[in-house]
Each structure stands twice: as C-alpha cells, then as structure tokens.
Design a protein around this motif. Structure first.
Motif, short mmCIF file in Angstrom:
data_model
loop_
_atom_site.label_atom_id
_atom_site.label_comp_id
_atom_site.label_asym_id
_atom_site.label_seq_id
_atom_site.Cartn_x
_atom_site.Cartn_y
_atom_site.Cartn_z
N LEU A 85 17.67 42.92 12.33
CA LEU A 85 18.34 41.79 12.97
C LEU A 85 19.77 42.17 13.34
CD1 LEU A 85 17.25 38.68 10.84
CD2 LEU A 85 16.28 39.50 12.98
N GLN A 89 22.10 37.30 14.43
CA GLN A 89 20.82 36.74 13.95
C GLN A 89 20.87 36.58 12.43
OE1 GLN A 89 18.57 39.95 15.83
NE2 GLN A 89 17.45 38.45 17.06
N PHE A 92 22.98 33.55 11.54
CA PHE A 92 22.29 32.26 11.70
C PHE A 92 21.30 32.03 10.56
CE2 PHE A 92 23.11 29.86 15.66
CZ PHE A 92 24.16 30.62 16.15
N LYS A 93 20.69 33.09 10.07
CA LYS A 93 19.75 32.94 8.95
C LYS A 93 20.51 32.64 7.66
CE LYS A 93 16.11 35.38 6.43
NZ LYS A 93 14.95 34.49 6.53
N GLU A 94 21.53 33.43 7.39
CA GLU A 94 22.25 33.29 6.12
C GLU A 94 22.97 31.95 6.01
OE1 GLU A 94 22.30 35.34 3.42
OE2 GLU A 94 20.69 36.39 4.49
N HIS A 96 22.21 29.16 7.71
CA HIS A 96 21.34 28.06 8.14
C HIS A 96 21.86 27.45 9.45
CE1 HIS A 96 18.42 24.96 8.04
NE2 HIS A 96 19.12 24.03 7.42
N LEU A 98 20.33 27.33 12.20
CA LEU A 98 19.29 26.82 13.11
C LEU A 98 18.36 25.89 12.34
CD1 LEU A 98 16.39 29.38 13.55
CD2 LEU A 98 18.30 29.78 12.01
N GLN A 99 17.86 24.90 13.05
CA GLN A 99 16.82 24.04 12.47
C GLN A 99 15.57 24.14 13.33
OE1 GLN A 99 18.37 20.17 11.18
NE2 GLN A 99 20.21 21.15 10.40
N GLY A 101 15.34 25.49 16.23
CA GLY A 101 15.34 26.82 16.84
C GLY A 101 15.38 26.84 18.35
N THR A 104 18.81 27.92 19.67
CA THR A 104 19.31 29.10 18.95
C THR A 104 19.47 30.35 19.81
OG1 THR A 104 18.17 28.15 17.05
CG2 THR A 104 19.02 30.39 16.80
N MET A 108 23.12 32.13 20.27
CA MET A 108 23.42 33.49 19.82
C MET A 108 23.91 34.36 20.98
SD MET A 108 20.54 34.29 16.90
CE MET A 108 19.17 34.40 18.05
N THR A 138 21.97 20.52 14.19
CA THR A 138 22.83 21.03 13.11
C THR A 138 24.20 20.37 13.03
OG1 THR A 138 23.86 22.71 14.51
CG2 THR A 138 21.81 23.33 13.40
N TYR A 140 26.44 21.36 14.59
CA TYR A 140 27.24 22.55 14.88
C TYR A 140 27.92 23.15 13.65
CZ TYR A 140 26.66 20.73 19.63
OH TYR A 140 26.15 20.25 20.80
N HIS A 141 27.93 22.40 12.54
CA HIS A 141 28.66 22.82 11.35
C HIS A 141 28.26 24.24 10.92
CE1 HIS A 141 30.65 21.67 7.43
NE2 HIS A 141 29.91 22.68 7.04
N ASN A 142 26.96 24.44 10.74
CA ASN A 142 26.51 25.75 10.25
C ASN A 142 26.44 26.79 11.36
OD1 ASN A 142 26.35 24.96 7.62
ND2 ASN A 142 24.16 24.53 7.67
N LYS B 10 16.85 30.97 1.62
CA LYS B 10 16.97 31.11 3.08
C LYS B 10 15.62 30.83 3.73
CE LYS B 10 21.11 32.59 2.27
NZ LYS B 10 22.09 31.54 2.02
N ARG B 11 15.66 30.31 4.92
CA ARG B 11 14.41 29.80 5.51
C ARG B 11 13.43 30.92 5.89
NH1 ARG B 11 14.58 25.00 9.60
NH2 ARG B 11 14.78 26.78 11.01
N ASP B 14 12.71 31.30 9.78
CA ASP B 14 13.79 31.63 10.72
C ASP B 14 13.51 32.81 11.63
OD1 ASP B 14 15.34 29.55 10.01
OD2 ASP B 14 16.79 30.69 8.82
N PHE B 17 12.18 32.35 15.11
CA PHE B 17 13.09 31.65 16.03
C PHE B 17 14.27 32.55 16.43
CE2 PHE B 17 11.27 28.04 13.53
CZ PHE B 17 10.54 27.49 14.57
N LEU B 18 14.72 33.38 15.48
CA LEU B 18 15.87 34.23 15.75
C LEU B 18 15.55 35.36 16.71
CD1 LEU B 18 17.27 34.40 12.13
CD2 LEU B 18 18.35 33.28 14.09
N TYR B 24 6.84 27.29 21.42
CA TYR B 24 6.88 25.88 21.79
C TYR B 24 5.80 25.63 22.85
CZ TYR B 24 11.37 26.46 19.49
OH TYR B 24 12.35 26.76 18.57
N GLY B 510 12.02 21.51 12.60
CA GLY B 510 13.41 21.82 12.29
C GLY B 510 13.77 21.56 10.85
N MET B 675 20.77 23.85 0.74
CA MET B 675 21.20 24.32 2.05
C MET B 675 20.54 23.50 3.17
SD MET B 675 20.37 28.07 3.72
CE MET B 675 18.67 27.64 4.16
N GLY B 683 23.47 17.33 10.72
CA GLY B 683 22.88 16.95 12.00
C GLY B 683 22.83 15.45 12.17
#
Lengths: 155, 788, 280
Positions: A85, A89, A92-94, A96, A98-99, A101, A104, A108, A138, A140-142, B10-11, B14, B17-18, B24, B510, B675, B683
């Motif tokens: 990654l 990337q 964004f994982k560490e 959080h 993204l929800q 996605g 995302t 990025m 999100t 935007y916070h995370n 951690k998810r 992810d 999506f990353l 979708y 999400g 988390m 959100g």
C-alpha cells in the motif's frame, strides 16, 4: 466519429478509438474497466473521479478522453506498488479515513497531489485542499488524520 | 476472552476500497447488457395528453422504449411498508405509486418513459427525441398549505391532500390545563427543513433474467436486499420470491435513502425478461436530487410550560409532515412512531401531547433520513429548552439537570415508562452533560463570551438527546403499523477446518460490519479474527435479512450472530465431551478449546469442527455438521443518549457563522470497536451540522427543485468543520447479549439543535432577542436577524 | 451525464486553431466551464477545437513593464508564479481561491474570462490590475483593455473566430499593493461578492486606486466613484468608512437564493472596506 487515442494508464499503454464526447472518467471505467474511479456528480464538484493526469490531480469527469491522448494517467488502482500500500492508503486504513469507500479513491488522489506540493500541511491546509472532494460518511475528521499520517510516513 | 471486543481493530474490508477494487452496482458489467435512461417529468403537476416515441425508437442502438402503457394494470406500483391510521380509525390514504406514469405526473422527476439502448449515450440521445404533450396545473409544495381547503390536489381521487392525522400522549385538555397553570410558557414556530440524503454513490440497479433457470437477479444499491426482494416480488411484480436473487454489493453510503424499494429496481427487473437482456440504470446526481427519498420537512408549532422552579410541566406539539407526492416505504412511520414517541426526551415532563398531520404535496417523496423522526423530535425539545433558558434567564445546562429523568439501569431498576408509549431500557443522563461541560470548559467559555470585543458574537448551544434504535421488536412495530417483522437473522457455518463463515441479514454500506461482527465472532469462539468471514448483501447466500437502518445492525443483527454462536458452542461442547470422554457439564470453553475443568485435558475448536464433518468417532444422537441459523427478535428498542455542545462565532458585519468547536459525549451502550463508533459519530455530526448550517432543499411555487445540484445545494466540506471533540459514557443495554445500543444516528440526532441554539445564544448576547433562525442558517438569515 | 456528439480537432498552434474555427465550432481550453455545460447539454457544438495542447499560450513570462500570462495558463500556474506574487499579489490570491486543487490544475484564465461568468473571480482582478487582453484572429492580433472586455451577462468583447492568447498584467509600481477578498457562494464557491483592490500610494496618501467587483452585478465592474474619492486621501479607517458608502452605484445588483439584492449590496460595501483595510 472515432478518435484514436493512446494513453499510459498506471504504467501500461492503452490504445483505442473512442467517441470525442467520451469523458475520461467513462473511458477509464467502461473501456478499461478501472472502476476504482467513481462518478458522484454532474457538476465537477464532488471529486470522486479524481485521478492524476501527467502527475497532477484532476477531475476525470471534466476532461475528454481524447484530451488525454499522449498523456500519462494514474488512477487509484495504480497507487500501490507490488501489492504494497502507498502511505496514503495505509493512512486511510490506520486512521479509519473511509467508511463506504466511494469517495476514498478521489480523496487519496487529491491528498497525494497536496503532499507533493506541501509535504507537511497543517490541519487547515489539509481541510482547504479537500475543497473539491465530498465525503458523506466520515465528517472528514479521520480523513484529515489519514493525510497527516501519510505526511508523517512520507517525511 | 476479549482479545478483540472493545479494541480498535483496523477494518478488514478496507483493502478492497483502498485499491479501487470495491464493487459497487455501477461497476458491474454483464454480457449483452443494455442501458436505461429514464425520461422524467419536468413539471410538478401535469396531465399527459400524448407521448410520441416514434422517432426515438427508430434510432440505431435503441433496444426498446417503454411507457406506462407497457406495464400491465395488475402492476399498480411500489408499496408503502408502514400503515398509520387516522385519529378516527380510518386507514391512511395510500394512492398508488406507478413504475411509469400513464396519465398524471405529480412531482418534478416522476418517471414517464424508460429508454433502453446499447449505451448510456444512445439512450440519452434518444430521450431528446421523445415528445410529451403536457397540460400543466398549479402545484403545492408546503405541507401546511397542502392541508388548506382549495389547495391543488396531488391525487385527484382523494378528498384532500391529507394522508392521515395522528395523535399520541396525554389528552389535549390535560396538557392545556398544565400549560395554563405554568409559570412560564415558551412557544416556537419552526420548520425542520427538507434535506437531500446525498449518499456519494448515486443509486444504480441492474436487472437480469436468466431463461435457463427462469430466474431474475437484481443488483441494486440497497441497504436491505431481502426487504427489496420481498416488496418487489410480493407487492409489485407478483413473481415468486424464490425465483429472484437480490444483491446489494458494495454500497456507497445510504443514510436511509437506500432502504426503500424504488420504481427503477422493479423496472429493470421486469423489463429485463421482456427485452431478453440485462438492463442497467444508474442515476445521474441531478436525478438523485429529484428521486432519492428526501428527509425531514416538518412545520411545527410547540409549547413547553415550566413551573416557577424551572421544572417542565407540559409539552404540546403540532406538526405538519410532508410526505411528498407518493408514500415511500417507511414514510408514515417517520413523523409518528419515530418522532412523537421521542418527545419525552431525557426529561420528566408529566404531560405531553403530539398531533401530526401528514400531507401529500407535488414534491419528491420524503422518508427516513439518518435519524428519521428522532432528529425532528430532538430539534423540537432542545430548541424549546435553550430558548426557555434564555427567556427565563436561567442557565441552559442547569435547566436540563433540573429536568433529567433519574438514572436507572433497567436490570435492578425498571425501565422508564414515558408519556408517549415507549419504555426506555436504561439511562444515566447527568454524566454525559457533566462530561461535555468539563470538556468545553464551561465557566471559562462564559467568561470569554462576556468579555468579547472583536466585532464577533460568541454563542454556545446545548442539546441533550435520546433516540430509539434497533427498530424492533416485531410485535411492537407491528402494533405501531409496520407491515414487516423487524428481527434479524444470522447463520454461522463452521467449516471442517474451523474457519467460520457468518451470513448476516444486516447490510454494511460503510458501517464496518465485516470487522465489528468478526470481532464478536472471533472473541466468542476464541479464534483468530482472520479465521472469520462476514458475508452479507446477497439473498442467495444469506437466507433472510431485514437490513441496516435505525442503528440496528449490531444490536439486532449482532445479537442474532451471538445466538448462533451459542448454539455452535453448545453442540461443540457435546462433541468435545465425547472426544474427551467427559461430561459436557464438566467442560469449560476458553481460548478456542474445551478443557475438562481442573485438568489439562482439552480439545481444540478446529478438532471439534473437523470431527463434526468427519464423524467417525462421534457421539450418538448428534447430527453431523456445525452450522446454525438464528433469528433474533429483541424485547425492546435500545435507547442511546448523549449531550452535544456547539460553540459558534458570528461575524456581525456579514452574519457568517464559524463553527469553532463541537463537543459530543454519547452513550451508545457497550462498544465493540471504538474506532468505528467514533467514525460513526463524526459522520453523524457532520450531517446534523450540515442541516443546521448548509443544507436545505428548496422548491419554488411551481414545484421546481431550485437547488438540485452541487452548484446550489451546499454539501458540507472539510473546511466547514473543526476537528470534533468526542467522548462517551457506557450504560449497557440490559436486554441484548452484547449490551450495545447503536451508534449510527446519534451524531445526526443530537447535533442540529446544538448549533442553532448556539447561534441564537450568540444573537441574544449581542442584543438581538430572536426566537428562531430558519435552517440552514445562511449568513443572510443571520444578518437579517441583526438588522432590527 | 453525456454530452451530445461532436467532432474534435486538436490544434498544435494558435494559427492552426484559428484555421479550424468556423461555423458551429467552439474553443476548448481547460474545459472547466465548457465541459460541465456540454454534460448538462446546455451547449451542443458541432466541433470542438482543442487549444489546451498549445504550449505557446500556457507560459507566464516577464514582458518588461508587464507580466504576460498565456491565455492557456492554468489557475494553478498563476497561483504558483513568484513574479506575480511580487508584482501583482492579488493575482495569486485570487488564483488560490478559484475552485479547488483539481479545477485549478486544469482550468485556464483565458477560458474563464472568455466564459465571463458574472460570479467568476478573474474579471474583478483584471479590471483592478488594468490588464490588457491579447486576442488573435485570422487577420492578426488586437489588444483589449479589461475595462472594455467585460460587456454584460456572460458577454465579452471577444468576437467570433478569436482566441485569447495572453493577458498582460502591468507590473505594479513601488508603493503599490493589491489584494483580493471574496465572500463565497457556499455550494459552488463562486463569488457572491469578490473585490479586487489595487492602490498606489504617494507618500501617505492614495495616488490612484482601481477597485474591481465581481459577483455583484450582471458583469464585473469598477467602483470608479470610490476610486476617485480615495485619491489624495490617507488610506485609513476614517477614509475607508467615509468613501465606501455605495459600492454598487450604477450597478444592477443580482439577487438569488444565496443573497438578496439588499444583502449583496451590503456585502459589496463590507468586502470593499475589508480589501482596503488589508492595503491600509
């Protein structure tokens, strides 16, 4: 009328004949099946379609595919190298960042452009830089924290 | 035992999506697929005289063009899933919502013609060659005006635009008497404006009919594939449910708007068989603005009475709720059972009456949007409280402390019975507000506010809210009008090798179920989280499900998983006992193995699972396999609560508002993944703050949505927010096995009134004693309030 | 969102582009005004002539007493140009306020002013900067002063068959300063009021001032009465409050759901004062 194009996408050359009216976002999604680039609006506002065109973040929904002829494109699919990654990337994982996605990839791609010109942005600079990217999940916070994480990692 | 529960794992979802690998609906391409474009009404109220499709149909690449005339009369349209009765007992008015309009369009965006072609471009081009002759009529868009005599009728077969009227709580005369004897009454007229959900993924649906198996597949951006299948099969198309597979693949946010069964889903499914090709439809954002069910849109008058000590003595509320032109799936529930029932709030108010009139208007449908009814209830209560504090010149925090319901755990103490039907499960309200005051530095802030001299006005606003989550049990929601059960199902399949597949009826778009649910499973079974896979969103893989909304997934869906896990462990213990030559009662299960108590004799989970599938040495009378399904129907809603505080600064010259700080202390019961819960709160806050400051759908008198794009509808952006300051307290839910209450909507429910209250507070401190600023509180509206 | 069909021609030089222009053709620059309109089918040309690959009109160069900005220069390149920050600071300030990173990377100054959106930022700045717009046609080229360029609602002095090749920004004198301040429409982030102010001082008093306003009226304009009133006065709070009384005199002030006529006019005064205070 078909227009011949030749575009380097994520390091791979693609040639083809397309209608002049085809948007770069549609070309990537439909012709190249690179569906990581998303379309979230009609007005060049939301930034879900952000990619790099010759190294700069652009909204691929507002560029004709024919205009990208001879250019080099990086999409979200091209961020990771050899399965590793990219720091953004990872951020964004560490953190959080993204929800659902959907925003995302665009987030990025904008963030990596920001970090190129400003490797150590303040929180406000990050928030300002995301003016053209909407996220509904999100708050935007995370996302801010994710970009800070990447900045630190890339320093 | 809790290697994962309570940790910020951690998810697991992810990576896809990353790396751009999320799938979708619009990312899916089927062989020979055709593309649909829906031509929609440009008018809010018009009669169709003629539709001419001849030229469009002749275009190369056009596969078919369908109008309402191509749909049999037996297909009446999409149904409503919740019934509310008039006060006099009559059933609500429920006019049909056709898949394509034949005669009369009732809102801008009403679907009239579906063009199907080899590409989106061809379909769109052909649509411009279709000629529709309309007679245009007057429209009504305001829910209160729609109820007036003489208002243009949305459904001409009905006597008026009233869908239903409804009342709940104590008798009106008792409330009136209490208000009459109150030392102070605060009254407020306000609008909880219409907002557009704006999930970032526009809706999309692909219908596919497979002749070989006589079977349909619908891929759709939905929050609840099984419910969509049930509604579409049983109430719209009349096709057997077992002949339809509905898949909700990765879904780019829902916020309520993807709960509902939409016309486009039925259209692509129905016509895919007739055309003999898969049909894909994807909304443009402009279309999403016109057709995704909107939220809120209440016009309210409310009075709250206080005694001389500041104790609330009564509350009377009158609300007009806009249903739009047609009833969306859960629309009638929102202003009634998700709104009126929450008007007790966190307070001991002894007399409460709420009276709701729901009306049809020439606008897009309104339905559940993140919070659904509960934000409207919270807005009503919390605006009244802060305004009352200003009017009575008492501290708004003190006023709340004075009125809070005393703590109760729901175990040793009973739940709290409200005046408006609900019984709260457990609550401890003082600590959340105390903690929020501590975080904000309340006394120091009031000092700073009093001393401000920089041409700005500082204000602070409070909101202490409660919500009802889980949207269950079935018997209760059924009594309240739901035409569905509201349980959840889960199947836990332990594979021979001890790896675990979990099939859940909840749907993640999400929320991170693939991680949170896996944490629960891994801990309960004592196995590594990597050995667990959570499967959701496909009616062919998951037997049944009710989906995700109302902050219900973990409380209801998670509990169903726990039930199945308990069955797995119970059967596993019997197999283990056999292998260990011991009695099952003498075994204990820890860290993935059964041990004979007080010995070092043990057998691992994987050995037991293998034995279950290779039952050579096996207990008598026990079936092979290790695979259990469960349905969980809770005994009550869950009741998260919290305290939110906003600090704003107003530019006196322009009225521009800067949100300086936002503090949220929420109690969502036990937390599995902090988390993820924090992310849900963030959100939610952004959406609630967005309604207060930025968002609002605007229809003009002709019924045109005048801000139907991101150039005019203000989506909150990163630079509109500060970093949020959040914390939580934990009051476990007493009635579900995980003790969780739900976190998806809390942020949205609590935040909106806090921001408005902060602006009102700032204005009062600046000498402008206004009662209300309409949302969204644009700079001009605030500036106008300062011009008196 | 798909545009109607059109033909596409890529020009490698301005001359080639001019030769491609004809009936039912439109010029495609950065495309950030045009492509959104094409997608919404508000505009459906037969042929697009793409000038975005012509490198000669993308440069920003020192032209002696002025800075020459190519018509195809992106907002981002203007935002990052050090000479503009030195000689005309409001240019960079405005460029950094336009759209977002992605839009600035592609959108061009020439495309923006040719489109002449009444809420766009550049027109106010070009007026205040006393810019000259160089356009080329088949017969050669001509220069249009910014004061003559913006003529109405989405209307400019540009004629059919003309391409904006450069914008000349006079280098400001010593004792001069400029700035741009903007009250944004919250959704689109275009200007509800944008004020560009350029002031040259003579000792402690204003020698000359140029004040451009955008977003307020049907097209950008200069507040000339206020410019005149400032001249010869010290640039302090007293002067500013005295001279900025009616920044919308002789202007048909727009009204929309984000800002009524009354509020917009009020903001024009507030932002004009803020711009002058920044320079004072």
């Amino acid at each position: 009328m078909a227009n011949k194009i030749s575009i380097n996408v994520n390091g791979k050359m693609h040639t083809g004949a397309i209608e002049a009216r085809k948007l770069l976002s549609d070309y990537l999604r439909e012709d190249l099946s690179l569906t990581g680039t998303h379309i979230g609006c009609d007005t060049s506002s939301c930034g879900a379609c952000t990619i790099h065109l010759d190294g700069k973040a652009v909204k691929s929904c507002t560029i004709l595919a024919v205009q990208a002829d001879g250019c080099s494109v990086t999409t979200v699919e091209g961020l990771a190298t050899n399965g590793e990654l990219h720091p953004i990337q990872e951020g964004f994982k560490e953190e959080h960042g993204l929800q659902c996605g959907f925003c995302t990839p665009g987030m990025m791609m904008t963030a990596t452009d920001l970090l190129k010109s400003n490797p150590n942005p303040s929180e406000q600079e990050i928030r300002d830089a995301l003016e053209g990217n909407f996220c509904r999940c999100t708050g935007y916070h995370n996302i801010v924290k994710s970009i800070q994480y990447a900045a630190k990692k890339m320093a | 035992m809790t290697k994962y529960i309570g940790k910020s794992v951690k998810r697991l979802e992810d990576k896809r999506f990353l790396t751009g690998q999320g799938k979708y609906t619009d990312d899916i391409k089927l062989v020979n697929m055709a593309y649909a474009y829906i031509l929609r009404s440009p008018y809010a109220n018009a009669t169709i005289n003629n539709i001419d499709i001849s030229e469009a149909k002749a275009q190369p690449g056009v596969a078919a063009i369908y109008t309402g005339a191509d749909i049999p009369e037996s297909i009446a349209g999409v149904p409503c899933g919740w019934q509310v009765n008039f006060k006099n007992g009559d059933i609500m008015k429920e006019p049909p919502h056709p898949l394509l309009v034949r005669k009369k369009v009732r809102h801008v965006g009403d679907g009239v013609v579906m063009i199907v072609a080899d590409s989106r471009a061809i379909a769109k081009d052909a649509s411009e060659l279709i000629d529709i002759d309309y007679d245009i009529h007057d429209a009504v868009t305001d829910p209160k005006k729609a109820a007036e005599p003489g208002a243009p009728l949305v459904h001409e077969e009905l006597p008026s635009n009233v869908c239903f009227d409804w009342e709940l709580g104590n008798p009106k005369d008792e409330v009136a008497a209490a208000l009459a004897s109150a030392a102070h009454v605060t009254e407020l007229d306000f609008t909880n404006q219409r907002v557009v959900p704006n999930a970032m993924e526009p809706r999309s649906a692909i219908g596919h009919y497979d002749t070989a198996y006589d079977r349909y597949t619908l891929h759709t951006s939905t929050q609840n594939p099984h419910l969509t299948r049930l509604l579409m099969c049983a109430f719209v198309l009349g096709i057997p449910e077992h002949k339809v597979r509905v898949v909700g693949p990765d879904v780019g946010g829902g916020f309520g708007s993807k709960i509902f069964h939409y016309t486009e889903e039925a259209l692509v499914t129905y016509f895919s068989k007739i055309l003999g090709r898969p049909i894909k439809w994807t909304a443009d954002r402009s279309e999403a603005f016109l057709t995704d069910a909107h939220g809120r849109d209440h016009v309210t008058n409310a009075k709250m009475g206080f005694d001389a000590n500041g104790k609330i003595v009564a509350l009377q509320a009158y609300t007009y709720a806009n249903m739009g032109a047609y009833l969306s799936t859960f629309a009638p529930a929102v202003p009634t059972y998700l709104h009126g029932t929450l008007l007790q709030g966190l307070y001991t108010t002894p007399k409460i009456n709420v009276d709701v009139t729901a009306t049809f208007t020439h606008t897009n449908a309104v339905d559940a949007y993140r919070g659904a009814g509960r934000p409207e209830a919270t807005y009503l209560l919390e605006r009244l409280l802060d305004l009352a504090a200003l009017e009575m010149k008492v501290d708004p925090a003190e006023l709340r402390f004075k009125n809070f319901i005393p703590a109760f755990d729901g175990v040793t103490q009973p739940g709290y019975q409200t005046q408006v039907a609900l019984q709260y499960d457990s609550g401890n309200y003082e600590p959340v507000l105390k903690r929020a005051l501590e975080m904000v530095g309340y006394e120091a802030f009031r000092q700073e506010q009093a001393n401000q001299t920089n041409g700005k006005l500082l204000g602070i606003g409070f909101s202490t809210y409660i919500e009802a989550c889980g949207i269950a049990p079935s018997a209760v929601v059924g009594a309240l009008g739901a035409r569905a059960g509201l349980f959840e199902s889960a199947q836990v399949t332990v594979q021979p090798t001890g790896k675990v597949s979990v099939y859940t009826g909840s749907h993640s778009h999400g929320q991170g179920h693939e991680t949170t649910f896996a944490q629960v499973v891994a801990d309960k079974l004592g196995i590594p989280i990597e050995d667990v896979e959570i499967i959701h969103g496909d009616s062919d893989r998951v037997a049944f499900g009710m989906g995700t909304y109302g902050s219900r997934s973990l409380a209801v869906g998670g509990s169903a998983i726990v039930k199945s896990l308990e069955k797995v462990l119970e059967k596993g213990a019997k197999i283990a006992a056999h292998l260990l030559e011991a009695s099952a009662d003498d075994l204990e299960y820890n860290d993935g193995k059964w041990t004979v108590k007080g010995t070092d004799k043990s057998v691992a989970f994987g050995d037991v699972s293998l034995t279950a599938y290779v039952p050579h040495n096996y207990p008598e009378g026990i079936e092979p396999g290790l695979d259990f399904s469960s349905f969980y129907d809770p005994t009550n809603f869950t009741y998260p609560f919290g305290a939110h505080i906003a600090i704003v600064e107003i530019d006196k010259e322009t009225g521009a508002i800067k949100l300086k700080r936002f503090i949220a202390v929420d109690d969502v019961g036990n937390v599995i993944n902090p988390m993820i819960v924090d992310g849900q709160i963030h959100g939610g806050l952004a959406q609630g703050i967005g309604q207060a400051l930025h968002e609002g759908a605007m229809y003009d008198e002709d019924g045109q949505l005048i801000n139907g794009s991101y150039m005019d509808y203000c989506m909150p952006r990163a630079d509109d927010f500060p970093s949020f300051e959040i914390d939580r307290t934990v009051t476990p839910c007493p009635h579900n096995p995980l003790g969780v209450k739900g976190a998806g909507e809390a942020g949205t429910i609590g935040s909106t009134p806090a921001v408005v209250n902060a602006v009102i507070d700032a204005l009062w401190k600046g000498g402008h004693e206004v009662k209300d600023i309409k949302m969204p509180m644009t700079p001009e509206r605030v500036w106008n309030a300062m011009q008196d | 969102m798909i545009p109607t069909s059109f033909d596409y021609k890529k020009a490698n030089s301005v001359e080639e582009a001019l030769s491609m222009l004809g009936d039912d053709t439109q010029i495609l620059g950065g495309g950030h005004s045009l492509i959104p309109a094409l997608k919404l089918r508000l505009n459906s040309p037969g042929t697009l002539v793409d000038i975005s690959k012509i490198s000669s009109i993308k440069e920003i160069s020192d032209g002696g007493d002025s800075i020459a900005i190519g018509g195809g220069a992106t907002h981002a390149s203007i935002a990052n140009d050090k000479s503009l920050d030195q000689y005309c600071p409001m240019m960079g300030q405005a460029a950094r306020e336009i759209g977002d990173i992605q839009v600035r990377n592609v959108g061009t100054i020439g495309g923006s002013i040719a489109h002449a959106d009444p809420a766009a930022d550049w027109p106010a700045i070009l007026l205040a900067a006393d810019a000259r717009i160089v356009v080329q046609n088949k017969n050669g080229s001509r220069e249009i002063a910014a004061d003559q360029f913006f003529k109405g609602f989405f209307e400019t002095a540009l004629e059919e068959g003309e391409i904006i090749t450069a914008i000349h920004i006079p280098k400001s004198q010593k004792n001069s300063n400029s700035c741009y301040v903007k009250f944004k429409q919250p959704a689109s982030r275009f200007a509800i009021v944008g004020v560009a102010a350029a002031v040259e001082m003579d000792g402690s008093v204003v020698k000359s001032a140029r004040l451009g306003l955008t977003g307020v009226g049907e097209f950008a304009y200069r507040a000339t009465a206020i410019e005149n009133a400032l001249t010869g006065k010290p640039l302090n709070e007293t002067t500013i409050n005295e001279v900025v009384q009616n920044a919308t005199e002789n202007t048909n002030v727009m009204s929309d759901h984000f800002a009524s006529e009354k509020y917009r006019a009020h903001l024009a005064n507030v932002y004009l004062k803020r711009a002058l205070r920044k320079l004072g």
